[in-house]
Design a protein around this motif. Structure first.
Motif, PDB file in Angstrom:
ATOM      1  N   ALA A   1       0.833  -1.201   0.000  1.00 24.56           N
ATOM      2  CA  ALA A   1       0.000   0.000   0.000  1.00 24.56           C
ATOM      3  C   ALA A   1       0.870   1.254   0.000  1.00 24.56           C
ATOM      4  O   ALA A   1       0.574   2.226  -0.691  1.00 24.56           O
ATOM      5  N   LEU A   2       1.965   1.217   0.766  1.00 26.96           N
ATOM      6  CA  LEU A   2       2.876   2.367   0.809  1.00 26.96           C
ATOM      7  C   LEU A   2       3.773   2.431  -0.415  1.00 26.96           C
ATOM      8  O   LEU A   2       3.946   3.492  -1.019  1.00 26.96           O
ATOM      9  N   SER A   3       4.352   1.305  -0.796  1.00 34.07           N
ATOM     10  CA  SER A   3       5.304   1.336  -1.911  1.00 34.07           C
ATOM     11  C   SER A   3       4.611   1.591  -3.245  1.00 34.07           C
ATOM     12  O   SER A   3       5.160   2.264  -4.127  1.00 34.07           O
ATOM     13  N   GLU A   4       3.372   1.081  -3.394  1.00 35.10           N
ATOM     14  CA  GLU A   4       2.632   1.280  -4.640  1.00 35.10           C
ATOM     15  C   GLU A   4       1.742   2.520  -4.590  1.00 35.10           C
ATOM     16  O   GLU A   4       1.116   2.892  -5.576  1.00 35.10           O
ATOM     17  N   MET A   5       1.632   3.127  -3.413  1.00 33.86           N
ATOM     18  CA  MET A   5       0.853   4.350  -3.223  1.00 33.86           C
ATOM     19  C   MET A   5      -0.602   4.174  -3.648  1.00 33.86           C
ATOM     20  O   MET A   5      -1.105   4.844  -4.556  1.00 33.86           O
ATOM     21  N   GLY A   6      -1.261   3.246  -2.993  1.00 33.19           N
ATOM     22  CA  GLY A   6      -2.670   3.029  -3.293  1.00 33.19           C
ATOM     23  C   GLY A   6      -3.251   1.924  -2.456  1.00 33.19           C
ATOM     24  O   GLY A   6      -2.548   1.267  -1.671  1.00 33.19           O
ATOM     25  N   PRO A   7      -4.558   1.691  -2.590  1.00 33.41           N
ATOM     26  CA  PRO A   7      -5.223   0.675  -1.763  1.00 33.41           C
ATOM     27  C   PRO A   7      -4.750  -0.740  -2.069  1.00 33.41           C
ATOM     28  O   PRO A   7      -4.390  -1.069  -3.201  1.00 33.41           O
TER      29      PRO A   7
END
Length: 328
Positions: free
Chosen positions: A148-154
């Motif tokens: 979620a953090l590394s891909e910047m999304g749900p």
């Protein structure tokens, strides 16, 4: 390795990732895990509708910079979250939606509130984890939080309700947050050359400036360039309106001054913005997008670079780090 129940492994992995609040409606599908939220220091914030819970998790994430967590009853309960998860997806919010599911022995037999839950969220999640074996509870839960953090999304964590039970030998994974750098040396040098030669550069300050807590960096770079600054659509908070170089937002019902200025640009520095359609399409009868300008786009999500508008230089990096690199 320590002997735990899968529900303990699930909750302890939430704790390891700094979760103190979750949003949703209590349901029998995750009741045993929910029983140990309070002892673990996690507050379950109840709502009257699951869509509201997911919107709250999104807002919580945007304000805090932490994960937003939403959880609800399986089937019709979590299906109510789809709209809000779609909003979080386009806002690049690291929301983790936990979707308890019909027990494995009831799948395909019309089990309690059975629904095919992974396809519901496939279009609006960066990663989908499914617990097909309770021994992988901590591993896959941790991966949902990391991605979620590394891909910047749900991301989605799908757990058949019977996978919370039993005893397993498990190690709680340590979170792996990733640092984002300024981008590649070659692309940064190319951008610096374009800006140095520009006659009338204009900066677009976008949502990535806010997400990266980089307003001071954007201001410093704008002052060095001496250029007008416009906000990307819906990101008026990405550059101080009190600054003399600020000219207002682009896009739907935006600033005519900003649009008239960017129309004159020979170089556009799009700092932390995907250049979405609402911020680049004509408005107020103005075809303001400068078709002949050199475009430098900085975005932490490489899939957004050049997606809406062709760019001359794409920089895959953090908005603040890239601004500091270009400044120096």
């Amino acid at each position: 390795m320590t002997r735990r129940t899968p529900r303990e492994a699930f909750v302890e992995t939430l704790v390891a990732n700094g979760v103190t609040d979750a949003f949703g409606i209590m349901g029998s599908a995750f009741m045993d895990a929910m029983d140990i939220f309070a002892p673990a220091g996690i507050s379950m914030i109840p709502v009257v509708h699951e869509q509201g819970a997911a919107h709250m998790a999104d807002g919580y994430s945007r304000v805090s910079g932490k994960h937003g967590v939403v959880i609800g009853q399986n089937g019709p309960g979590i299906s109510n979250c789809v709209t809000a998860i779609a909003a979080a997806f386009w806002a690049h919010s690291p929301v983790v939606i936990v979707t308890p599911e019909t027990g494995t022995m009831g799948i395909g037999l019309g089990g309690f509130q059975e629904a095919n839950q992974l396809p519901m969220f496939e279009e609006f999640t960066k990663y989908q984890g499914h617990i097909n074996n309770e021994r992988r509870m901590a591993e896959i839960t941790g991966r949902c939080f990391d991605r979620a953090l590394s891909e910047m999304g749900p991301t989605q964590l799908n757990i058949p309700r019977d996978r919370f039970y039993g005893d397993i030998d498990v190690e709680i994974p340590t979170p792996m947050p990733l640092d984002r750098g300024p981008g590649g040396e070659k692309s940064l040098n190319a951008a610096a050359d374009l800006l140095a030669a520009a006659q009338f550069p204009v900066m677009i300050s976008g949502g990535g400036v806010v997400m990266g807590d980089a307003m001071a960096d954007a201001v410093a770079l704008a002052e060095r360039l001496g250029c007008p600054v416009v906000n990307s659509y819906l990101h008026n908070d990405s550059f101080p309106a009190s600054h003399p170089q600020w000219t207002g937002p682009l896009g739907y019902q935006g600033s005519k001054a900003a649009m008239k200025l960017i129309a004159q640009a020979d170089v556009v520095l799009a700092l932390g913005t995907r250049l979405g359609p609402f911020g680049t399409l004509p408005q107020h009868d103005l075809e303001y997008w400068p078709e002949n300008a050199e475009i430098i786009q900085v975005d932490a999500d490489n899939t957004m670079i050049g997606l809406v508008k062709p760019v001359s230089v794409g920089i895959h990096g953090d908005a603040g780090a890239a601004a500091r690199a270009l400044l120096h």
